[in-house]
Design an enzyme around this catalytic site. Structure first.
Site, PDB file in Angstrom:
ATOM      1  N   ASP A  81      -8.744   3.195  -7.304  1.00 16.34           N
ATOM      2  CA  ASP A  81      -8.770   3.528  -5.879  1.00 16.34           C
ATOM      3  C   ASP A  81     -10.092   4.230  -5.522  1.00 16.34           C
ATOM      4  OD1 ASP A  81      -8.004   3.422  -3.263  1.00 16.34           O
ATOM      5  OD2 ASP A  81      -6.385   4.888  -3.423  1.00 16.34           O
TER       6      ASP A  81
ATOM      7  N   HIS B  81      -1.233   2.437  -6.240  1.00 13.39           N
ATOM      8  CA  HIS B  81      -1.331   3.890  -6.435  1.00 13.39           C
ATOM      9  C   HIS B  81      -0.029   4.687  -6.249  1.00 13.39           C
ATOM     10  CE1 HIS B  81      -1.751   3.762  -2.084  1.00 13.39           C
ATOM     11  NE2 HIS B  81      -3.038   3.479  -2.090  1.00 13.39           N
TER      12      HIS B  81
ATOM     13  N   HIS C 169       0.807  -1.209   0.000  1.00 12.64           N
ATOM     14  CA  HIS C 169       0.000   0.000   0.000  1.00 12.64           C
ATOM     15  C   HIS C 169       0.851   1.275   0.000  1.00 12.64           C
ATOM     16  CE1 HIS C 169      -2.348   3.101   2.168  1.00 12.64           C
ATOM     17  NE2 HIS C 169      -3.175   2.797   1.209  1.00 12.64           N
TER      18      HIS C 169
END
Ligand code: DOR
Ligand code: ZN
Ligand code: ZN
Length: 347
Positions: A228, A162, A136
């Site tokens: 996301d 991300h 993450h």
């Protein structure tokens, strides 16, 4: 049913490598029903849903309950992520062996795995049980640097969520020159805007970071376009909850940025469908029999604004309502059945 697609483009259904459906536990932000309806409106046929629900998806029972619910709903195909640690804690691992038959994606989200021992166990299990471990990466670059070092030492299948900074991208570019199994994703908002005053994790970065991400798409270091999708109520946003509601705007945002930068539609399709399919082991393209298809019909010439007030999603937290975007999803089919039709009745 006959469908006239004259003047439009038929693409493989989009596969979202990273979204938050909030089910169970945060149904006031989104439910599986509203999330999947919003996803279908956005052209998404398969969703990888993160485990930061309440309770956290950290065992086979709660994971199976979500899979059962998705099957009964019969909307998008759900790939439900399992947490790596119990309740996203710092010490106790999830029982990988019992959960693995139900998913091949493991990740903590909202919080990162800071304990290196846990990361090592996760990487080793990803090799042994053949699953994809997502990192993450918050704080971003330092943690990605550590994770790449751990991947080099221990092996494993790693996907970086991300990414938003040039420095992170440069680390991944170097890692890909070595014999490591690593992939990464971007979000629509990080390639669309920079230095915006809107709470999201990772935060909006600088203009040079944004340009670097677009270069990373062009030179192939970035593999996947995710969303996301992170729905939040108005009240939670006012209290500082990070996240952007993306399903219903993602394709138009991506298509707009790709077109502005001279990147071809084939590349966008690869990053929204083919690359995530391959990374998730869905073996796209290997099916020889007649097979019910996941497809999305898009109007690439449509230009206009998308008002978050019109979202199907239960939440409306998206700061891009004022932007003129190009590209619209007209119809979405899952396994050969029309699940969204812009002109049709709500299905
Ligand atoms: O902006 C974010 N929202 N970043 C995260 O890491 C979590 C997500 C959420 O769950 O709302
Ligand atoms: Zn995240
Ligand atoms: Zn997320």
């Amino acid at each position: 049913q006959e469908i006239d697609g004259q003047g439009f483009v038929l693409m493989p259904g989009f596969i979202d490598m990273h979204c938050h459906l909030r089910d169970p536990g945060y149904e006031y932000k989104e439910t599986m029903e509203t999330g999947m309806a919003a996803a279908l409106k956005g052209g998404y046929t398969t969703l990888v849903a993160m485990a930061n629900t309440n309770p956290v998806i950290d065992n086979a029972v709660v994971l199976k309950a979500n899979l059962d619910k998705a099957e009964a709903l019969d909307q998008c195909t759900l790939i439900q992520v399992s947490a790596v640690t119990k309740d996203f804690g710092d010490s106790e691992l999830v029982e990988f062996e019992t959960v693995r038959p139900l998913t091949r994606v493991f990740s903590n989200d909202g919080v990162s795995i800071l304990n290196p021992e846990i990361m090592i166990q996760g990487l080793k299990a990803s090799t042994k049980l053949d699953f994809l471990l997502l990192t993450h990466c918050q704080p971003e670059t330092a943690l990605v640097q550590r994770d790449i070092a751990l991947l080099e030492e221990n092996g494993g299948h790693l996907h970086v969520c991300h990414i938003s900074k040039k420095d992170t991208l440069d680390l991944i570019r170097e890692a890909k020159k070595k014999d490591l199994d690593i992939s990464c994703e971007v979000t629509p908002h990080h390639i669309f805007a920079s230095a915006m005053d809107y709470k999201v994790n990772p935060p909006f970065r600088t203009y040079p970071d944004r340009r670097a991400l677009i270069d990373g798409i062009k030179d192939g270091v970035i593999d996947i376009c995710g969303t996301d999708h992170a729905p939040h109520s108005e009240e939670d946003k006012l209290k500082g909850a990070p996240g952007i509601n993306n399903f219903e705007m993602a394709f138009a945002m991506y298509h707009t940025v790709f077109e502005q930068n001279g990147i071809e539609l084939e590349k966008l399709s690869e990053m929204m469908s083919d690359a995530p399919a391959k990374r998730l082991g869905l073996k796209a393209g290997l099916i020889k029999e007649r097979y019910p298809a996941d497809l999305v019909l898009v109007d690439l010439k449509w230009e206009g604004k998308i008002n978050p007030k019109d979202f199907i999603s239960k939440s409306k937290n998206n700061p891009f309502g004022g932007e003129t975007l190009k590209g619209k999803v007209l119809m979405t089919m899952v396994k050969g059945e029309v699940k969204y039709d812009v002109n049709g009745p709500a299905l």
